[in-house]
Design a protein around this motif. Structure first.
Motif, PDB file in Angstrom:
ATOM      1  N   LEU A 230      81.315  74.108  33.358  1.00  0.00           N
ATOM      2  CA  LEU A 230      81.014  73.568  34.667  1.00  0.00           C
ATOM      3  C   LEU A 230      82.289  73.263  35.445  1.00  0.00           C
ATOM      4  CD1 LEU A 230      78.809  72.618  36.616  1.00  0.00           C
ATOM      5  CD2 LEU A 230      78.905  70.361  35.516  1.00  0.00           C
ATOM      6  N   TYR A 231      83.309  72.746  34.747  1.00  0.00           N
ATOM      7  CA  TYR A 231      84.576  72.438  35.404  1.00  0.00           C
ATOM      8  C   TYR A 231      85.243  73.713  35.915  1.00  0.00           C
ATOM      9  CZ  TYR A 231      89.339  70.707  36.069  1.00  0.00           C
ATOM     10  OH  TYR A 231      90.558  70.382  36.608  1.00  0.00           O
ATOM     11  N   ARG A 232      85.191  74.785  35.126  1.00  0.00           N
ATOM     12  CA  ARG A 232      85.785  76.048  35.558  1.00  0.00           C
ATOM     13  C   ARG A 232      85.074  76.624  36.774  1.00  0.00           C
ATOM     14  NH1 ARG A 232      86.646  76.852  29.828  1.00  0.00           N
ATOM     15  NH2 ARG A 232      84.523  77.674  29.598  1.00  0.00           N
ATOM     16  N   SER A 233      83.776  76.399  36.873  1.00  0.00           N
ATOM     17  CA  SER A 233      83.043  76.928  38.018  1.00  0.00           C
ATOM     18  C   SER A 233      83.215  76.072  39.264  1.00  0.00           C
ATOM     19  CB  SER A 233      81.557  77.047  37.669  1.00  0.00           C
ATOM     20  OG  SER A 233      81.006  75.760  37.397  1.00  0.00           O
ATOM     21  N   LEU A 234      83.351  74.736  39.088  1.00  0.00           N
ATOM     22  CA  LEU A 234      83.487  73.840  40.243  1.00  0.00           C
ATOM     23  C   LEU A 234      84.932  73.731  40.730  1.00  0.00           C
ATOM     24  CD1 LEU A 234      81.094  70.892  39.223  1.00  0.00           C
ATOM     25  CD2 LEU A 234      80.642  72.767  40.814  1.00  0.00           C
TER      26      LEU A 234
ATOM     27  N   PRO B  40      87.943  75.986  40.067  1.00  0.00           N
ATOM     28  CA  PRO B  40      88.636  77.143  39.446  1.00  0.00           C
ATOM     29  C   PRO B  40      90.148  77.075  39.564  1.00  0.00           C
ATOM     30  CG  PRO B  40      87.558  77.766  41.505  1.00  0.00           C
ATOM     31  CD  PRO B  40      87.094  76.383  41.203  1.00  0.00           C
ATOM     32  N   ASP B  41      90.681  76.565  40.687  1.00  0.00           N
ATOM     33  CA  ASP B  41      92.137  76.515  40.852  1.00  0.00           C
ATOM     34  C   ASP B  41      92.772  75.531  39.887  1.00  0.00           C
ATOM     35  OD1 ASP B  41      91.928  78.359  42.875  1.00  0.00           O
ATOM     36  OD2 ASP B  41      91.812  76.845  44.463  1.00  0.00           O
ATOM     37  N   GLU B  42      92.168  74.336  39.773  1.00  0.00           N
ATOM     38  CA  GLU B  42      92.712  73.346  38.845  1.00  0.00           C
ATOM     39  C   GLU B  42      92.568  73.811  37.396  1.00  0.00           C
ATOM     40  OE1 GLU B  42      90.700  72.821  41.265  1.00  0.00           O
ATOM     41  OE2 GLU B  42      91.464  71.217  42.568  1.00  0.00           O
ATOM     42  N   ALA B  43      91.450  74.456  37.085  1.00  0.00           N
ATOM     43  CA  ALA B  43      91.225  74.903  35.709  1.00  0.00           C
ATOM     44  C   ALA B  43      92.213  75.977  35.289  1.00  0.00           C
ATOM     45  CB  ALA B  43      89.797  75.428  35.571  1.00  0.00           C
ATOM     46  N   ALA B  44      92.680  76.766  36.254  1.00  0.00           N
ATOM     47  CA  ALA B  44      93.610  77.849  35.919  1.00  0.00           C
ATOM     48  C   ALA B  44      94.954  77.321  35.447  1.00  0.00           C
ATOM     49  CB  ALA B  44      93.805  78.757  37.131  1.00  0.00           C
ATOM     50  N   HIS B  45      95.291  76.078  35.776  1.00  0.00           N
ATOM     51  CA  HIS B  45      96.596  75.519  35.400  1.00  0.00           C
ATOM     52  C   HIS B  45      96.551  74.747  34.096  1.00  0.00           C
ATOM     53  CE1 HIS B  45      97.081  76.245  39.749  1.00  0.00           C
ATOM     54  NE2 HIS B  45      98.349  76.435  39.453  1.00  0.00           N
ATOM     55  N   LEU B  46      95.385  74.641  33.457  1.00  0.00           N
ATOM     56  CA  LEU B  46      95.293  73.918  32.190  1.00  0.00           C
ATOM     57  C   LEU B  46      95.511  74.878  31.035  1.00  0.00           C
ATOM     58  CD1 LEU B  46      92.235  71.547  32.771  1.00  0.00           C
ATOM     59  CD2 LEU B  46      94.651  70.946  32.773  1.00  0.00           C
ATOM     60  N   ASP B  47      96.309  74.436  30.055  1.00  0.00           N
ATOM     61  CA  ASP B  47      96.580  75.250  28.877  1.00  0.00           C
ATOM     62  C   ASP B  47      95.529  75.012  27.799  1.00  0.00           C
ATOM     63  OD1 ASP B  47      98.871  76.260  30.027  1.00  0.00           O
ATOM     64  OD2 ASP B  47     100.120  74.611  29.270  1.00  0.00           O
ATOM     65  N   HIS B  48      95.192  76.073  27.069  1.00  0.00           N
ATOM     66  CA  HIS B  48      94.234  75.989  25.958  1.00  0.00           C
ATOM     67  C   HIS B  48      92.947  75.317  26.416  1.00  0.00           C
ATOM     68  CE1 HIS B  48      97.698  77.316  23.897  1.00  0.00           C
ATOM     69  NE2 HIS B  48      98.240  76.136  23.685  1.00  0.00           N
ATOM     70  N   LEU B  49      92.416  75.737  27.530  1.00  0.00           N
ATOM     71  CA  LEU B  49      91.232  75.127  28.116  1.00  0.00           C
ATOM     72  C   LEU B  49      90.059  75.224  27.142  1.00  0.00           C
ATOM     73  CD1 LEU B  49      90.338  73.810  30.763  1.00  0.00           C
ATOM     74  CD2 LEU B  49      89.556  76.040  31.533  1.00  0.00           C
ATOM     75  N   GLY B  50      89.470  74.099  26.850  1.00  0.00           N
ATOM     76  CA  GLY B  50      88.304  74.057  25.989  1.00  0.00           C
ATOM     77  C   GLY B  50      88.599  73.698  24.559  1.00  0.00           C
ATOM     78  N   LEU B  51      89.865  73.734  24.141  1.00  0.00           N
ATOM     79  CA  LEU B  51      90.204  73.399  22.762  1.00  0.00           C
ATOM     80  C   LEU B  51      90.444  71.905  22.567  1.00  0.00           C
ATOM     81  CD1 LEU B  51      92.593  76.328  21.813  1.00  0.00           C
ATOM     82  CD2 LEU B  51      90.157  76.108  21.369  1.00  0.00           C
ATOM     83  N   GLU B  52      90.776  71.210  23.613  1.00  0.00           N
ATOM     84  CA  GLU B  52      90.981  69.772  23.534  1.00  0.00           C
ATOM     85  C   GLU B  52      89.767  69.050  24.111  1.00  0.00           C
ATOM     86  OE1 GLU B  52      93.442  68.262  22.112  1.00  0.00           O
ATOM     87  OE2 GLU B  52      94.642  70.069  21.698  1.00  0.00           O
TER      88      GLU B  52
END
Length: 403
Positions: A359-363, A365-377
């Motif tokens: 949901l965060y990636r869809s709402l 997308p720009d902020e989510a692109a700058h996070l590393d290892h998204l979803g593992l933490e």
């Protein structure tokens, strides 16, 4: 071994101890100035300077031998080496600035020509009817066994003065290395600072001829800074570590060469520096091979654990052996691959986290692109609490939330 232990504890005599201290000061100076040269991306200049000392060394020997009958007076030899190295440095600077050739091509041209001239002059010296030719070859790979106390005093004093000068100019050097334009706005002339760096490098090279030799002195200005780079990201810390590594390399190399008279000083100093580099390459907590392999294994384990929990939540079959081992190690499945109660709870949590991340990636997308290892933490460790609350409110009511 006993003789080396005596050398390490400065118990083998005044002259050996003095040479060891001089080599340590020289190594520290080489490590410090080499750090700035490395940051300035001009490390190969030290190679040109070191090889350019040979013709000056040979000419000084010939002149002093013709005038006095013995050309091995250290101050005269160092003066001749310094003059020819300065000419070589001037040649590199002139070619790179006044022609279309790059600095690497200028270094290659100057290095090969001057070193070839030096070899010819060494051949001339060997057929001269004067003493001391054998002692001149020690300047190629370093020789401290026959060093006089006055020579050791000279090397130690020059090394100390170089160390003090580099320490006092360290901040101006750093400004020019990282941002020459900003340094200019602060009243610092980048060209002048560059020339000071190269002159100090030249001085370190000339003083180090007796200890490591002109062929290997370049290693003492490159290996310790590279070693320091493994341990820190802060420039001044890197300079300090490089100084310590250079001093330690000089300490170990000279003490090892003092055990047997046939052991050359320069190669042992360089091998000691390489030993420190190899240890850093393997065991540095930041960029060492062991740390990188460990981080890669932890990351791979985290990925397999996450994928395994999501598979349990979706009741999918798991065939990957590593995923099964990771789940068993955490107590999430039994040996027959049946989920345990804790595994079911962890799987529900992982599935809920995955929904929040999707949901965060869809709402955003720009902020989510700058996070590393998204979803593992855990999402609560990566996002502000109000953002997590907003995402929770946007999710449809799930069994986890309903319970």
């Amino acid at each position: 071994m006993e003789a080396w232990l005596r050398a390490l504890t400065f118990s083998t005599g005044y002259n050996t101890s003095l040479v060891t201290l001089g080599a340590m000061l020289l190594g520290a100076s080489a490590g410090m100035i080499g750090s700035f040269i490395l940051l300035r991306k001009r490390s190969l200049v030290s190679d040109a300077i070191s090889h350019a000392t040979l013709p000056g060394l040979a000419v000084a020997f010939i002149v002093m031998a013709l005038l006095t009958g013995d050309g091995r007076w250290l101050p005269g030899l160092l003066a001749g080496a310094g003059i020819s190295a300065a000419l070589g440095l001037w040649g590199v600077q002139g070619i790179s600035e006044r022609t279309r050739l790059g600095e690497d091509a200028a270094i290659g041209a100057v290095l090969s020509v001057l070193f070839g001239l030096g070899v010819v002059l060494i051949t001339v010296i060997q057929v001269m009817h004067t003493g001391g030719q054998a002692g001149l070859t020690g300047y190629l790979v370093g020789a401290t066994a026959g060093m006089l106390a006055a020579e050791a005093h000279l090397i130690g004093l020059c090394g100390l003065l170089l160390l003090v000068a580099i320490f006092m100019l360290r901040r101006q050097f750093l400004l020019v290395c990282f941002d020459a334009e900003y340094a200019y706005t602060n009243g610092i002339q980048a060209q002048r600072i560059d020339m000071l760096m190269l002159l100090l490098l030249l001085a370190v090279t000339v003083i180090g001829l007796k200890v490591t030799g002109l062929i290997l002195i370049v290693a003492l200005t490159i290996i310790p800074p590279v070693t320091g780079r493994f341990w820190t990201d802060r420039p001044l810390h890197m300079v300090a570590i490089a100084a310590i590594c250079g001093a330690l390399a000089g300490y170990l190399g000279v003490t090892l060469s003092s055990v047997h008279t046939g052991l050359p000083t320069g190669p042992l100093v360089v091998l000691s520096a390489f030993g420190l580099f190899a240890l850093s390459l393997l065991f540095s907590p930041r960029r060492g091979i062991v740390a990188m392999l460990s981080a890669h294994y932890r990351f791979k384990t985290k990925v397999h654990l996450r994928q395994g929990l999501l598979a349990l939540a979706r009741r999918e079959a798991i065939y990957d052996a590593l995923t099964l081992r990771v789940l068993r190690r955490h107590g999430y499945i039994r040996r027959d691959h049946v989920p345990t109660p804790s595994g079911k709870a962890a799987a529900r949590d992982a599935d809920h986290e995955e929904q929040l991340w999707s949901l965060y990636r869809s709402l955003y997308p720009d902020e989510a692109a700058h996070l590393d290892h998204l979803g593992l933490e855990p999402i609560g460790n990566c996002l502000p609490p109000d953002t997590v609350t907003t995402l929770e409110s946007c999710l449809p009511l799930s069994p986890r939330v309903a319970s």
